[in-house]
Structure formats: C-alpha cells, structure tokens
Scaffold this active site. Structure first.
Site, mmCIF file in Angstrom:
data_model
loop_
_atom_site.group_PDB
_atom_site.id
_atom_site.type_symbol
_atom_site.label_atom_id
_atom_site.label_comp_id
_atom_site.label_asym_id
_atom_site.label_seq_id
_atom_site.Cartn_x
_atom_site.Cartn_y
_atom_site.Cartn_z
ATOM 1 N N LYS B 101 0.911 -1.105 0.008
ATOM 2 C CA LYS B 101 0.039 -0.007 0.244
ATOM 3 C C LYS B 101 0.962 1.172 -0.027
ATOM 4 O O LYS B 101 1.738 1.305 0.951
ATOM 5 C CB LYS B 101 -0.779 -0.101 1.154
ATOM 6 C CG LYS B 101 -1.712 1.154 1.146
ATOM 7 C CD LYS B 101 -2.627 1.523 2.370
ATOM 8 C CE LYS B 101 -3.014 2.917 2.376
ATOM 9 N NZ LYS B 101 -3.231 3.317 3.691
ATOM 10 N N ASN B 210 -8.583 1.997 10.424
ATOM 11 C CA ASN B 210 -7.865 1.752 11.522
ATOM 12 C C ASN B 210 -8.439 2.376 12.800
ATOM 13 O O ASN B 210 -8.766 1.691 13.692
ATOM 14 C CB ASN B 210 -6.492 1.723 11.380
ATOM 15 C CG ASN B 210 -5.417 1.471 12.543
ATOM 16 O OD1 ASN B 210 -4.162 1.429 12.263
ATOM 17 N ND2 ASN B 210 -5.810 1.069 13.707
#
EC number: 2.8.1.10
Lengths: 74, 258
Positions: B101, B210
């Site tokens: 990522k 997250n």
C-alpha cells in the site's frame, strides 16, 4: 588490521569484529534474519546474500521489520 | 449468494472486503482479537527500525500470522516518493511479497496525499514489479492517472486520515468507482459502521480502516459492527436500491378501505 570495525546500525554507533558478515551482525543483535530486512549504505541487502556480505568500516545499516501500522502516522 | 461474492486485487481473491490497520491498539492481543472479529483477511503494517536495544520485545508477527492473514506493508509517514519507494523495497525484502500500500503524504496537519509524488512513486514501483494499492485524493481523474501508472487498486480518502468524519463527497467516490478498471477501496475517514456501509453502497470494492476500530471504546464490538456494515452495504449495492421519491407512497393498498 584492526580487530574491530565501526558501523552505524539504525542510527547508533556499533562495533563488530572485522570480517563479520551482515548475517553475523543480525544474529549478534539477537534477531532472526528471516524476520528482518537490511539496507546497507542505501541499498537493499538481499536476504539470500546476508551470510556472504562482509561488513566494511563505516557501513551504515538499517535493520527493519513489520510493526503495527494503520491509516496514519503512529 | 453472498458466499460467492469475492473480490480480486492483482490476481488474488479475497472474501472479506474489510481491510484493517494494526496501529493504535492497547496491545498485540487486542489487535489480533479485533482482526479476528472484523473477519479481515488483509491487515496493513508499517515498516520500522528494529529496536536494537530490546530485540526480544514482542513482535506483531507473533500475534497475527502472516501465513493466514495477508500483510499489506504501507508507507505511512512518508512525505516523498523516494522515502516511500525505499520503505517498500525494504518491506518486500522483509515479507517477500509485492502487494503493497503506497501513500505519500503532503503535510502533517491534514495528512492529505501529495498526488504528484504519489504518481511518481506508483510508476517507479510498478516498473520494479510491485503491485501498489494507492491511497489518493477523491478525484476521478487522479484515480485514472494512478491506474494508468500501474496501481492495482485505488484507495480514495473518504475524509482526512484519523478524522472519523465519514464519506464527505459521495459524488466523487461514485465517479471514481464508475471510471475505474481496478478495485476501489475507501481508505481513511470512516468513523462508524454507517460510514462503511455508505462506501459499499456507492459500489466500492472494499473499505480500509484503523482508527474507527482501534479508538472505539470496545474495539472488538466495533470490529464486528464494521464487518456487518461492509456486508450490509455490499448487499444493498448489489440488490439495486429503490428509487427515491419526493412524496409519500403508501405500502398498503388503498382499495377496500373501511
């Protein structure tokens, strides 16, 4: 020939016996070579070559691993 | 029906459309439990210096097994293409895989992506054989440019990283989805379950989060809520929602009223 050479490991000065390999250094730090990645003087040191890569005076090493990280600065 | 609903990124199939981060948890055990509750098959991880003075400290890999959960190394904290590329080269060496990522941030205050550096890094990484999933602004043209540069997924922000503000611009997210030939995942900005459902209802292939889970008072319960929200949003998208009307329309027949 001096018995030890000076290195910088993760930003800190460190000394190791002359002739040691990168794999020797990783093991001397109690780290498993399979769980880390090493960069020497800005270049990736491929894991398969760590045992053969002799360290030189003044080498700058970065030893990294995976830590928890998500969608922002930790 | 939903059992067969998988998505594919760079030739890899996944059932779960939720990707979760591994930062900010109380400890690794809580983190691992949250991943389990979320049903996620992919977690993002950061690449950092080993603590040379305490090498025996617990490691993430002791709690979340990279053999069963796909580690997606990120470049969080990188502000230039060169830093991000360097980080991912190390990540590839540490993990041995190419799916990564990429995020290149523009400034600390907003953590907005620097798209010029992001595009540059995407090109370099793709040329080196990486499979970059790329964090980006919610701009349909930027998303197409990233795809042309070799991004295997585009990951537009819903709102600033860590803000929990939800999807701020549904129009741009929808336009990105409609124009993309690679998976689109909303990355950043999700605060609660309905935000994740909205992303999926817009047709996104997945959601990455997250903070929404890690900073919930009960992270495990929120992880489960997000799992259900992503599934619900996906089903709603696939089922083809009703049209909206300006006025009421009774559901019960008017004929035969007493």
């Amino acid at each position: 020939m001096s018995a030890e050479i000076s290195l910088t490991v993760n930003g800190e000065p460190r000394r190791i016996a002359a002739g040691a390999s990168i794999a020797d250094l990783v093991r001397s730090l109690d780290l498993a070579p399979a769980k880390v990645a090493v960069e020497r003087n800005g270049e990736i040191a491929p894991r398969s070559t760590l045992a053969d890569a002799a360290l030189a005076e003044g080498d700058v090493l970065e030893i990294v691993h995976f830590v928890g990280g998500g969608d922002r600065l930790q | 029906m939903t059992d067969a609903d998988t998505w594919t990124v760079a030739g890899r199939n996944f059932r779960s459309r939720l990707i979760v981060g591994t930062g900010k948890y109380k400890d690794f055990a809580q983190n691992a439990a949250a991943v389990e509750a979320s049903g996620a098959e992919i977690v993002t991880v950061a690449v950092r210096r080993v603590n040379v003075s305490d090498p025996k400290a617990p490691m993430l890999t002791d709690f979340i097994d990279p053999k069963t959960i796909t580690y997606l190394p990120n470049t969080a904290g990188c502000f230039t293409a060169d830093d991000a590329i360097r980080t991912l080269r190390l990540a590839r060496e540490a993990g041995g895989w190419d799916l990564v990522k990429l995020e290149v941030l523009g400034e600390a205050r907003t953590l907005y992506p620097d798209m010029r550096e992001t595009l540059k890094a995407t090109e370099v990484l793709a040329n080196e054989g990486f499979l970059p999933m790329v964090y980006c602004v919610d701009d349909p043209i930027a998303a197409k440019q990233l795809e042309a540069a070799g991004a295997v997924a585009v990951m537009p922000l819903g709102a600033p990283i860590g803000s929990g503000l939800g999807i701020q611009n549904r129009v741009t997210i929808r336009l990105i989805v409609e124009g993309a030939g690679v998976p689109v995942l909303v990355d950043a900005g999700v605060g609660t379950a309905s935000d994740a459902a909205v992303a999926m209802e817009l047709g996104c292939d997945g959601v990455l989060m997250n903070t929404a889970i890690a900073e919930a008072r009960d992270p495990l319960r929120m992880a489960r809520a997000m799992k259900l929200a992503v599934e619900a949003g996906r089903d709603a998208y696939l089922s083809g929602r009703m049209a909206t009307r300006k006025y009421a329309d009774p559901s019960s027949p008017l004929a035969g009223l007493i």
